[in-house]
Design a protein around this motif. Structure first.
Motif, PDB file in Angstrom:
ATOM      1  N   GLN A  69      -3.168   5.390 -33.116  1.00 33.68           N
ATOM      2  CA  GLN A  69      -4.250   5.636 -32.174  1.00 33.68           C
ATOM      3  C   GLN A  69      -5.472   6.245 -32.859  1.00 33.68           C
ATOM      4  O   GLN A  69      -6.538   6.312 -32.260  1.00 33.68           O
ATOM      5  CB  GLN A  69      -3.758   6.564 -31.065  1.00 33.68           C
ATOM      6  CG  GLN A  69      -2.663   5.968 -30.203  1.00 33.68           C
ATOM      7  CD  GLN A  69      -2.108   6.950 -29.195  1.00 33.68           C
ATOM      8  OE1 GLN A  69      -2.324   8.158 -29.297  1.00 33.68           O
ATOM      9  NE2 GLN A  69      -1.378   6.445 -28.208  1.00 33.68           N
ATOM     10  N   ASP A  70      -5.313   6.670 -34.113  1.00 30.55           N
ATOM     11  CA  ASP A  70      -6.434   7.218 -34.881  1.00 30.55           C
ATOM     12  C   ASP A  70      -7.224   6.126 -35.594  1.00 30.55           C
ATOM     13  O   ASP A  70      -8.051   6.418 -36.463  1.00 30.55           O
ATOM     14  CB  ASP A  70      -5.925   8.236 -35.903  1.00 30.55           C
ATOM     15  CG  ASP A  70      -4.801   7.681 -36.773  1.00 30.55           C
ATOM     16  OD1 ASP A  70      -4.526   6.468 -36.699  1.00 30.55           O
ATOM     17  OD2 ASP A  70      -4.191   8.463 -37.515  1.00 30.55           O
ATOM     18  N   LYS A  71      -6.932   4.841 -35.282  1.00 33.03           N
ATOM     19  CA  LYS A  71      -7.623   3.672 -35.834  1.00 33.03           C
ATOM     20  C   LYS A  71      -7.250   3.407 -37.288  1.00 33.03           C
ATOM     21  O   LYS A  71      -7.894   2.592 -37.955  1.00 33.03           O
ATOM     22  CB  LYS A  71      -9.146   3.805 -35.712  1.00 33.03           C
ATOM     23  CG  LYS A  71      -9.644   4.152 -34.321  1.00 33.03           C
ATOM     24  CD  LYS A  71     -11.143   4.401 -34.310  1.00 33.03           C
ATOM     25  CE  LYS A  71     -11.619   4.915 -32.965  1.00 33.03           C
ATOM     26  NZ  LYS A  71     -13.076   5.209 -32.958  1.00 33.03           N
ATOM     27  N   LEU A  72      -6.208   4.068 -37.785  1.00 34.35           N
ATOM     28  CA  LEU A  72      -5.813   3.930 -39.184  1.00 34.35           C
ATOM     29  C   LEU A  72      -4.602   3.020 -39.336  1.00 34.35           C
ATOM     30  O   LEU A  72      -3.753   2.920 -38.445  1.00 34.35           O
ATOM     31  CB  LEU A  72      -5.473   5.299 -39.773  1.00 34.35           C
ATOM     32  CG  LEU A  72      -6.597   6.324 -39.882  1.00 34.35           C
ATOM     33  CD1 LEU A  72      -6.049   7.660 -40.381  1.00 34.35           C
ATOM     34  CD2 LEU A  72      -7.715   5.830 -40.793  1.00 34.35           C
ATOM     35  N   VAL A  73      -4.551   2.357 -40.492  1.00 31.42           N
ATOM     36  CA  VAL A  73      -3.358   1.650 -40.942  1.00 31.42           C
ATOM     37  C   VAL A  73      -2.901   2.332 -42.226  1.00 31.42           C
ATOM     38  O   VAL A  73      -3.710   2.580 -43.127  1.00 31.42           O
ATOM     39  CB  VAL A  73      -3.639   0.159 -41.215  1.00 31.42           C
ATOM     40  CG1 VAL A  73      -2.406  -0.533 -41.789  1.00 31.42           C
ATOM     41  CG2 VAL A  73      -4.090  -0.549 -39.944  1.00 31.42           C
ATOM     42  N   HIS A  74      -1.603   2.651 -42.281  1.00 29.09           N
ATOM     43  CA  HIS A  74      -1.042   3.209 -43.504  1.00 29.09           C
ATOM     44  C   HIS A  74       0.001   2.254 -44.057  1.00 29.09           C
ATOM     45  O   HIS A  74       0.746   1.623 -43.301  1.00 29.09           O
ATOM     46  CB  HIS A  74      -0.389   4.575 -43.246  1.00 29.09           C
ATOM     47  CG  HIS A  74      -1.357   5.697 -43.105  1.00 29.09           C
ATOM     48  ND1 HIS A  74      -1.793   6.149 -41.884  1.00 29.09           N
ATOM     49  CD2 HIS A  74      -1.983   6.459 -44.037  1.00 29.09           C
ATOM     50  CE1 HIS A  74      -2.642   7.151 -42.063  1.00 29.09           C
ATOM     51  NE2 HIS A  74      -2.785   7.355 -43.351  1.00 29.09           N
ATOM     52  N   ILE A  75       0.050   2.168 -45.371  1.00 29.10           N
ATOM     53  CA  ILE A  75       1.103   1.438 -46.068  1.00 29.10           C
ATOM     54  C   ILE A  75       1.870   2.461 -46.893  1.00 29.10           C
ATOM     55  O   ILE A  75       1.286   3.230 -47.663  1.00 29.10           O
ATOM     56  CB  ILE A  75       0.519   0.329 -46.962  1.00 29.10           C
ATOM     57  CG1 ILE A  75      -0.246  -0.685 -46.097  1.00 29.10           C
ATOM     58  CG2 ILE A  75       1.639  -0.371 -47.741  1.00 29.10           C
ATOM     59  CD1 ILE A  75      -1.069  -1.663 -46.887  1.00 29.10           C
ATOM     60  N   TRP A  76       3.192   2.447 -46.706  1.00 33.78           N
ATOM     61  CA  TRP A  76       4.054   3.427 -47.354  1.00 33.78           C
ATOM     62  C   TRP A  76       5.040   2.710 -48.277  1.00 33.78           C
ATOM     63  O   TRP A  76       5.533   1.625 -47.950  1.00 33.78           O
ATOM     64  CB  TRP A  76       4.848   4.220 -46.316  1.00 33.78           C
ATOM     65  CG  TRP A  76       4.065   4.691 -45.141  1.00 33.78           C
ATOM     66  CD1 TRP A  76       3.738   3.961 -44.023  1.00 33.78           C
ATOM     67  CD2 TRP A  76       3.495   5.988 -44.926  1.00 33.78           C
ATOM     68  NE1 TRP A  76       3.023   4.729 -43.134  1.00 33.78           N
ATOM     69  CE2 TRP A  76       2.855   5.979 -43.667  1.00 33.78           C
ATOM     70  CE3 TRP A  76       3.486   7.170 -45.684  1.00 33.78           C
ATOM     71  CZ2 TRP A  76       2.210   7.084 -43.141  1.00 33.78           C
ATOM     72  CZ3 TRP A  76       2.838   8.280 -45.170  1.00 33.78           C
ATOM     73  CH2 TRP A  76       2.211   8.238 -43.914  1.00 33.78           C
ATOM     74  N   ASP A  77       5.331   3.325 -49.415  1.00 36.89           N
ATOM     75  CA  ASP A  77       6.303   2.791 -50.356  1.00 36.89           C
ATOM     76  C   ASP A  77       7.509   3.718 -50.365  1.00 36.89           C
ATOM     77  O   ASP A  77       7.419   4.866 -50.810  1.00 36.89           O
ATOM     78  CB  ASP A  77       5.670   2.706 -51.755  1.00 36.89           C
ATOM     79  CG  ASP A  77       6.618   2.098 -52.783  1.00 36.89           C
ATOM     80  OD1 ASP A  77       7.780   1.829 -52.442  1.00 36.89           O
ATOM     81  OD2 ASP A  77       6.174   1.893 -53.929  1.00 36.89           O
ATOM     82  N   ALA A  78       8.631   3.217 -49.863  1.00 35.96           N
ATOM     83  CA  ALA A  78       9.835   4.048 -49.757  1.00 35.96           C
ATOM     84  C   ALA A  78      10.419   4.407 -51.116  1.00 35.96           C
ATOM     85  O   ALA A  78      11.266   5.299 -51.209  1.00 35.96           O
ATOM     86  CB  ALA A  78      10.891   3.338 -48.920  1.00 35.96           C
TER      87      ALA A  78
END
Length: 238
Positions: A69-78
């Motif tokens: 909802q903060d307009k952000l996209v995050h990409i995470w590397d496990a």
């Protein structure tokens, strides 16, 4: 399972048969392992508001995409190392701030491990494509209305999007040209989510009009029967 924070849950994504990833209203993303007594594994800290979309990459199994909802996209590397000071906290690999509205839709391409699609809500209306190796934007298309959900075809280079007002339609796109292949209508309110059958072909859509509809949108792959040994012979000599 009870969430210790008591924050409302907005999104879910399976990482494996036993690990569930949960997106919460307070902006945190949490992994739970149901095989353990202490089910909490780690949390992903990056969003400032509720996390309304989550998707693990099927091809690699190590990358997670989240939209908020903060307009952000995050990409995470496990597989990224965690800090010794915060052993259960993961840091984002890429933070993407190009959308101008809530990001309700993210989906990984099933044939290209480093390709992610995301869709923005009202006042954004865009479908964007990302190279997740370097976080670069590959393309951005104005879909004409809010993008509520995304679904890649498992068998062809096509992408299905669902939308809100004014038409509440489903749109099928060809990738990478992003030409419209088809538009289908039937819902009377915005189409909130999409789910594809395991083999492809049939897609289910759920909308705010309180209906679920099933569509034959994607092509079903043809299954060829393996040829039997000696099938070309009429007689077997003993």
């Amino acid at each position: 399972m009870e969430d210790e924070s008591q924050a409302p849950v907005l999104s879910l994504a399976w990482r494996s048969n036993s690990i569930l990833t949960v997106g919460r209203f307070d902006g945190t993303v949490v992994d739970y392992d149901f095989r353990k007594d202490d089910m909490f594994i780690c949390f992903y800290n990056g969003h400032r508001r509720g996390v309304c979309s989550l998707k693990w990459s099927v091809l690699s199994g190590r990358y997670l995409a989240s939209g908020g909802q903060d307009k952000l996209v995050h990409i995470w590397d496990a597989c990224m190392p965690v800090s010794h000071h915060h052993p259960r906290q993961r840091q984002w690999l890429h933070r993407i701030s190009s959308h101008t509205s809530i990001v309700k839709a993210v989906d990984w391409c099933p044939t290209r491990s480093n390709l992610l699609a995301s869709g923005g809500g009202c006042n954004d209306n865009c479908v964007k494509f990302w190279n997740t190796v370097n976080g670069a934007c590959l393309n951005s298309i104005d879909a004409g209305s809010e993008v509520c959900a995304l679904l890649w075809d498992k068998n062809k280079s096509e992408l299905l999007t669902s939308h809100g007002s004014p038409n509440n339609q489903l749109t099928l796109w060809n990738y990478p040209s992003m030409t419209r292949v088809a538009e289908v209508s039937g819902h009377s309110s915005r189409v909130l989510s999409l789910a594809g059958s395991p083999l492809g072909g049939v897609v289910a859509s759920a909308a705010a009009d309180e209906t679920i509809r099933f569509w034959n949108i994607f092509e079903t792959p043809k299954i060829t029967k393996p040829e039997l040994p000696f099938a070309q012979f009429n007689v077997v000599i003993r």
